[in-house]
Design a protein around this motif. Structure first.
Motif, PDB file in Angstrom:
ATOM      1  N   GLN A  98     -93.103 -12.146 -88.210  1.00 48.22           N
ATOM      2  CA  GLN A  98     -92.327 -12.555 -89.371  1.00 48.22           C
ATOM      3  C   GLN A  98     -91.201 -13.507 -88.955  1.00 48.22           C
ATOM      4  O   GLN A  98     -90.484 -13.245 -87.984  1.00 48.22           O
ATOM      5  CB  GLN A  98     -91.738 -11.330 -90.067  1.00 48.22           C
ATOM      6  N   ASP A 136     -80.779 -12.297 -85.408  1.00 45.17           N
ATOM      7  CA  ASP A 136     -81.838 -11.511 -86.041  1.00 45.17           C
ATOM      8  C   ASP A 136     -82.775 -10.824 -85.064  1.00 45.17           C
ATOM      9  O   ASP A 136     -83.435  -9.854 -85.407  1.00 45.17           O
ATOM     10  CB  ASP A 136     -82.681 -12.401 -86.969  1.00 45.17           C
ATOM     11  N   THR A 137     -82.878 -11.357 -83.821  1.00 44.48           N
ATOM     12  CA  THR A 137     -83.877 -10.841 -82.895  1.00 44.48           C
ATOM     13  C   THR A 137     -83.243  -9.874 -81.900  1.00 44.48           C
ATOM     14  O   THR A 137     -82.264 -10.220 -81.239  1.00 44.48           O
ATOM     15  CB  THR A 137     -84.534 -11.994 -82.112  1.00 44.48           C
ATOM     16  N   CYS A 193     -81.783 -16.863 -84.468  1.00 41.66           N
ATOM     17  CA  CYS A 193     -82.632 -16.064 -83.575  1.00 41.66           C
ATOM     18  C   CYS A 193     -81.796 -15.043 -82.806  1.00 41.66           C
ATOM     19  O   CYS A 193     -82.211 -13.902 -82.617  1.00 41.66           O
ATOM     20  CB  CYS A 193     -83.382 -16.969 -82.602  1.00 41.66           C
ATOM     21  N   SER A 239     -87.812 -15.265 -90.543  1.00 42.68           N
ATOM     22  CA  SER A 239     -86.914 -15.178 -91.689  1.00 42.68           C
ATOM     23  C   SER A 239     -86.761 -16.542 -92.365  1.00 42.68           C
ATOM     24  O   SER A 239     -87.060 -17.587 -91.776  1.00 42.68           O
ATOM     25  CB  SER A 239     -85.539 -14.668 -91.252  1.00 42.68           C
ATOM     26  N   LYS A 240     -86.290 -16.516 -93.594  1.00 38.36           N
ATOM     27  CA  LYS A 240     -86.078 -17.763 -94.338  1.00 38.36           C
ATOM     28  C   LYS A 240     -85.072 -18.658 -93.620  1.00 38.36           C
ATOM     29  O   LYS A 240     -85.211 -19.885 -93.614  1.00 38.36           O
ATOM     30  CB  LYS A 240     -85.598 -17.454 -95.747  1.00 38.36           C
ATOM     31  N   LYS A 241     -84.058 -18.049 -93.002  1.00 40.27           N
ATOM     32  CA  LYS A 241     -83.049 -18.845 -92.305  1.00 40.27           C
ATOM     33  C   LYS A 241     -83.635 -19.528 -91.069  1.00 40.27           C
ATOM     34  O   LYS A 241     -83.300 -20.684 -90.774  1.00 40.27           O
ATOM     35  CB  LYS A 241     -81.872 -17.946 -91.916  1.00 40.27           C
TER      36      LYS A 241
END
Length: 351
Positions: free
Chosen positions: A123, A300-301, A297, A125-127
């Motif tokens: 997946q 979010d990661t 990244c 993300s939109k960002k």
């Protein structure tokens, strides 16, 4: 120092090594192609891989890393696919304009995202997708000029995109699945890549340049630059595998576009290549996109587990992968598809 901090330092080191070695090999290949007239990119890439394998074999004998055999069919398939992708990238540049070739390279990121989403349920993300869009827009503005289309060139570009995406995804997947380091994977796959390009290289170069690599006059100066290019390629190839193993194929492509911007800036500052407001605007937009991608990244990661540790640290494979056309290893002329294209020394810095 915690594991997460060590992993981050290792990742930063891999990214830095990849940028430095790739820009260095562009400078070296620029001298070979433009100044000395050595235009045999695919054959040169096969020599790069051969020297890389010999260097790793020496490192293995000196016990800098441990040989870890695993699925031989997977290694052979991966090595052959990687070699084919390099050849297709060179052909794509040979039968297309530089503008269309740059579009081919830009298409690798969305294609990789699509493949990882469809087959690995990854997946984004939109960002992250937004930051990649900004990056691609900037690189496109900075590098894409004309878009001369032809059927053969379009087919070659499509095949180059697919094989490059699959090869880079396999690099990441194999390292994780079989728990091998980038060094171990590169050591085992190098002979297959080198063999494929060593066989097809002279024929492919003859098709693209109308010259024979065996008939070329090898002066001492040419030999020095060839040796230097091969030595730098060891770092380029190793860092390619290292970056993909520590991050992801998408991050490696983002890094590749950063190197493209650096090469453009290098050409303007040191080589006084033509530079316009469009180049400057594109590079600035691309830098913003890369900054956004890195930020999203990182936020979010979660931290990745470290790869199997090896004392041999250092490269992509051009090629590019690889020492690929991305690294300035191959150039061509914007000729019509009816006749074999001829190399143009003004294009190698932008390829």
């Amino acid at each position: 120092m915690g594991e997460g901090q060590r992993f981050q330092l290792g990742t930063v080191g891999a990214l830095g090594l990849s940028v430095i070695s790739s820009v260095s090999i562009v400078i070296c290949n620029k001298a070979l192609i433009s100044t000395l007239g050595f235009t045999f990119a695919t054959t040169l890439t096969s020599w790069h891989l051969l020297v890389t394998f010999c260097s790793l074999h020496l490192a293995l004998r000196m016990k800098f890393f441990e040989h870890k055999p695993f699925d031989s069919k997977a290694v052979m398939g991966f090595g052959i696919l990687n070699g084919i992708s390099i050849g297709l990238l060179n052909l794509s540049l040979g039968f297309n304009s530089v503008g269309f070739y740059q579009m081919t390279k830009l298409a690798i990121i969305p294609c990789t995202v699509l493949l990882e989403t469809l087959f690995f349920s990854k997946q984004f993300s939109k960002k992250v997708r937004f930051s990649l869009t900004v990056l691609l827009l900037g690189v496109g503005i900075a590098t894409v000029t004309d878009l001369q289309l032809n059927l053969l060139g379009s087919i070659l570009s499509l095949l180059a995109i697919i094989t490059t995406c699959v090869a880079q995804i396999m690099t990441n997947t194999i390292q994780k699945k079989f728990k091998v380091s980038s060094t171990q994977l590169l050591y085992q796959s190098c002979p297959y890549q080198a063999l494929i390009l060593f066989i097809v290289g002279p024929f492919l170069d003859a098709l693209l340049t109308n010259q024979n690599v065996f008939a070329f006059k090898y002066t001492n100066q040419v030999l020095v630059f060839i040796i230097l290019s091969c030595l730098i390629s060891v770092s380029v190839n190793f860092s390619t595998f290292l970056v993909i193993g520590k991050t992801s194929p998408v991050t490696y492509q983002v890094l590749g576009h950063l190197k493209t911007c650096l090469v453009l800036a290098f050409g303007y500052v040191l080589l006084h290549d033509p530079f316009s407001w469009r180049n400057i605007l594109g590079i600035l937009i691309a830098v913003v996109g890369m900054a956004l991608y890195s930020y999203f990244c990182t936020r979010d990661t979660p931290p990745k587990p470290t790869e199997p540790s090896t004392p041999f640290s250092q490269n992509e494979s051009e090629s590019d992968p690889l020492v690929s056309a991305e690294d300035g290893a191959s150039v061509s002329n914007e000729g019509s598809p009816q006749k074999p294209p001829v190399w143009n020394s003004d294009k190698d810095l932008h390829a």
